[in-house]
Scaffold this motif. Structure first.
Motif, PDB file in Angstrom:
ATOM      1  N   THR A 146       0.960  -1.226  -0.050  1.00 32.90           N
ATOM      2  CA  THR A 146      -0.157   0.054  -0.082  1.00 32.90           C
ATOM      3  C   THR A 146       0.975   1.318   0.116  1.00 32.90           C
ATOM      4  O   THR A 146       0.416   2.331  -0.778  1.00 32.90           O
ATOM      5  N   LEU A 147       2.087   1.379   0.999  1.00 33.21           N
ATOM      6  CA  LEU A 147       2.719   2.557   0.650  1.00 33.21           C
ATOM      7  C   LEU A 147       3.408   2.668  -0.495  1.00 33.21           C
ATOM      8  O   LEU A 147       3.573   3.710  -1.012  1.00 33.21           O
ATOM      9  N   VAL A 148       3.998   1.505  -1.087  1.00 35.43           N
ATOM     10  CA  VAL A 148       4.619   1.873  -2.640  1.00 35.43           C
ATOM     11  C   VAL A 148       3.522   2.199  -3.681  1.00 35.43           C
ATOM     12  O   VAL A 148       3.538   3.068  -4.351  1.00 35.43           O
ATOM     13  N   GLN A 149       2.282   1.777  -3.414  1.00 30.52           N
ATOM     14  CA  GLN A 149       1.305   1.937  -4.508  1.00 30.52           C
ATOM     15  C   GLN A 149       0.766   3.268  -4.411  1.00 30.52           C
ATOM     16  O   GLN A 149       0.435   4.086  -5.337  1.00 30.52           O
ATOM     17  N   THR A 150       0.710   3.741  -3.068  1.00 28.48           N
ATOM     18  CA  THR A 150       0.336   5.254  -3.099  1.00 28.48           C
ATOM     19  C   THR A 150       1.258   6.112  -3.088  1.00 28.48           C
ATOM     20  O   THR A 150       1.005   7.412  -2.934  1.00 28.48           O
ATOM     21  N   GLY A 151       2.543   5.623  -3.361  1.00 33.02           N
ATOM     22  CA  GLY A 151       3.810   6.639  -3.423  1.00 33.02           C
ATOM     23  C   GLY A 151       4.274   7.352  -2.096  1.00 33.02           C
ATOM     24  O   GLY A 151       4.886   8.130  -2.098  1.00 33.02           O
ATOM     25  N   LYS A 152       3.555   6.760  -0.834  1.00 33.94           N
ATOM     26  CA  LYS A 152       4.177   7.045   0.413  1.00 33.94           C
ATOM     27  C   LYS A 152       5.449   6.456   0.736  1.00 33.94           C
ATOM     28  O   LYS A 152       6.172   7.113   1.566  1.00 33.94           O
ATOM     29  N   LYS A 153       5.810   5.519  -0.077  1.00 36.36           N
ATOM     30  CA  LYS A 153       7.281   5.156  -0.017  1.00 36.36           C
ATOM     31  C   LYS A 153       7.898   4.972  -1.511  1.00 36.36           C
ATOM     32  O   LYS A 153       7.026   4.526  -2.314  1.00 36.36           O
ATOM     33  N   SER A 154       9.033   5.184  -1.449  1.00 34.99           N
ATOM     34  CA  SER A 154       9.455   5.158  -2.858  1.00 34.99           C
ATOM     35  C   SER A 154       9.563   3.603  -3.448  1.00 34.99           C
ATOM     36  O   SER A 154       9.566   2.796  -2.450  1.00 34.99           O
ATOM     37  N   ARG A 155       9.492   3.486  -4.739  1.00 37.97           N
ATOM     38  CA  ARG A 155       9.449   2.088  -5.353  1.00 37.97           C
ATOM     39  C   ARG A 155      10.659   1.174  -4.810  1.00 37.97           C
ATOM     40  O   ARG A 155      11.765   1.522  -5.115  1.00 37.97           O
ATOM     41  N   ILE A 156      10.366   0.052  -4.211  1.00 37.87           N
ATOM     42  CA  ILE A 156      11.495  -0.881  -3.786  1.00 37.87           C
ATOM     43  C   ILE A 156      10.887  -2.341  -4.415  1.00 37.87           C
ATOM     44  O   ILE A 156       9.770  -2.649  -4.665  1.00 37.87           O
ATOM     45  N   PRO A 157      11.892  -2.933  -4.470  1.00 35.93           N
ATOM     46  CA  PRO A 157      11.576  -4.547  -5.065  1.00 35.93           C
ATOM     47  C   PRO A 157      10.715  -5.291  -3.692  1.00 35.93           C
ATOM     48  O   PRO A 157      11.404  -5.421  -2.740  1.00 35.93           O
ATOM     49  N   ILE A 158       9.780  -6.042  -4.134  1.00 37.92           N
ATOM     50  CA  ILE A 158       9.063  -6.721  -3.173  1.00 37.92           C
ATOM     51  C   ILE A 158       8.969  -8.248  -3.578  1.00 37.92           C
ATOM     52  O   ILE A 158       8.623  -8.130  -4.952  1.00 37.92           O
ATOM     53  N   LEU A 159       9.392  -9.144  -2.851  1.00 37.86           N
ATOM     54  CA  LEU A 159       9.469 -10.397  -3.300  1.00 37.86           C
ATOM     55  C   LEU A 159       8.657 -11.380  -2.560  1.00 37.86           C
ATOM     56  O   LEU A 159       8.694 -11.456  -1.224  1.00 37.86           O
ATOM     57  N   LEU A 160       7.579 -12.203  -3.138  1.00 43.42           N
ATOM     58  CA  LEU A 160       6.948 -13.353  -2.502  1.00 43.42           C
ATOM     59  C   LEU A 160       7.727 -14.607  -2.681  1.00 43.42           C
ATOM     60  O   LEU A 160       7.601 -15.065  -3.650  1.00 43.42           O
ATOM     61  N   TYR A 161       8.015 -15.117  -1.334  1.00 47.91           N
ATOM     62  CA  TYR A 161       8.938 -16.361  -1.630  1.00 47.91           C
ATOM     63  C   TYR A 161       8.065 -17.406  -1.408  1.00 47.91           C
ATOM     64  O   TYR A 161       7.236 -17.669  -0.413  1.00 47.91           O
ATOM     65  N   GLY A 162       7.998 -18.438  -2.311  1.00 47.34           N
ATOM     66  CA  GLY A 162       7.037 -19.577  -2.193  1.00 47.34           C
ATOM     67  C   GLY A 162       5.779 -19.250  -3.375  1.00 47.34           C
ATOM     68  O   GLY A 162       4.724 -19.146  -2.763  1.00 47.34           O
TER      69      GLY A 162
END
Length: 254
Positions: A182-198
């Motif tokens: 949500t933070l990345v989607q709304t621009g409240k946090k700069s774009r970072i790589p997010i990985l779902l393991y499994g």
């Protein structure tokens, strides 16, 4: 004679001093992060209940025992990332990339353990709970922080976060994952790589594509995260996405 206000425990734990306690949970980690030169972290989330191979109870088997490979893979991932961080410092000596976990057992322990096995330090952001969560034995004491407030702990998870990996988990893992998205989607946090393991786990428990089909999220939101099924694959994901030479925005906006 009355105690000095800042030494009066009954006052500091009273309702009126709530803002002081909150501010302390911001200023103390900030001072320690600065002192130890922590500029960047990769945050490892996942279940506190997943056991290591050593902790599987053969006499009293549990359904969680079948998830123990995730512990070993989180451990290996953190070791690989910590070794890669040493290489990164050759090109960016003023940056310091560390593994960061919630400091407890399970996947959190695996994260701190893998970093330690690589000869690296790691950050542990522990939370005081009614059923006390003790820091795992692989944390670095000088980089272990105890939080009373969940929201201040969340802030420090994101403040220096350059990447996030979520291993299988329950409510706590889902909470942190969706808050980060949500933070990345709304621009409240700069774009970072997010990985779902499994991949199998995540696609079974959450139908992301269905959310997009129903227009509850956009198709573009499906590109906010990726999937991996091995520590090496996860390492490569972050190696491709993280570039220290790019301008660094300090985490969430406060």
């Amino acid at each position: 004679m009355n105690d000095l206000a800042f030494e009066n425990q009954s006052f500091l734990w009273g309702n009126e001093a709530g803002p002081i306690r909150i501010l302390s949970e911001y200023l103390h980690p900030k001072a320690e992060f600065n002192e130890h030169g922590i500029t960047d972290t990769i945050v490892v989330f996942g279940s506190a209940r997943i056991p290591s191979q050593e902790k599987i109870q053969t006499e009293n088997p549990s359904p969680l025992d079948g998830l123990s490979p995730y512990y070993e893979e989180a451990r290996e991932f953190s070791r690989l990332i910590s070794e890669w961080a040493d290489v990164l410092k050759l090109d960016a000596p003023n940056r310091n990339l560390l593994i960061c976990t919630g400091g407890g057992p399970g996947i959190m322990e695996a994260g701190n353990r893998g970093a330690k096995e690589a000869g690296a330090k790691s950050v542990a952001l522990n939370i005081v709970l009614p059923h006390e969560q003790h820091p795992n034995p692989y944390v670095n004491k000088e980089l272990t922080f105890e939080f009373h407030y969940f929201f201040m702990r969340k802030l420090w998870f994101m403040k220096t976060c350059r990447g996030m990996i979520a291993f299988p988990g329950g409510f706590g893992t889902f909470d942190e994952l969706f808050e980060t998205l949500t933070l990345v989607q709304t621009g409240k946090k700069s774009r970072i790589p997010i990985l779902l393991y499994g991949t199998k786990f995540w696609t079974e428990v959450i139908n992301f594509k269905k959310l997009a089909e129903m227009k509850l999220i956009s198709e573009e939101d499906l590109h906010l995260f990726g999937f991996a099924d091995s520590p090496v694959e996860a390492l490569r994901f972050f190696q491709e996405k993280i570039r220290f030479e790019l301008t660094h925005s300090e985490g969430t906006k406060t």
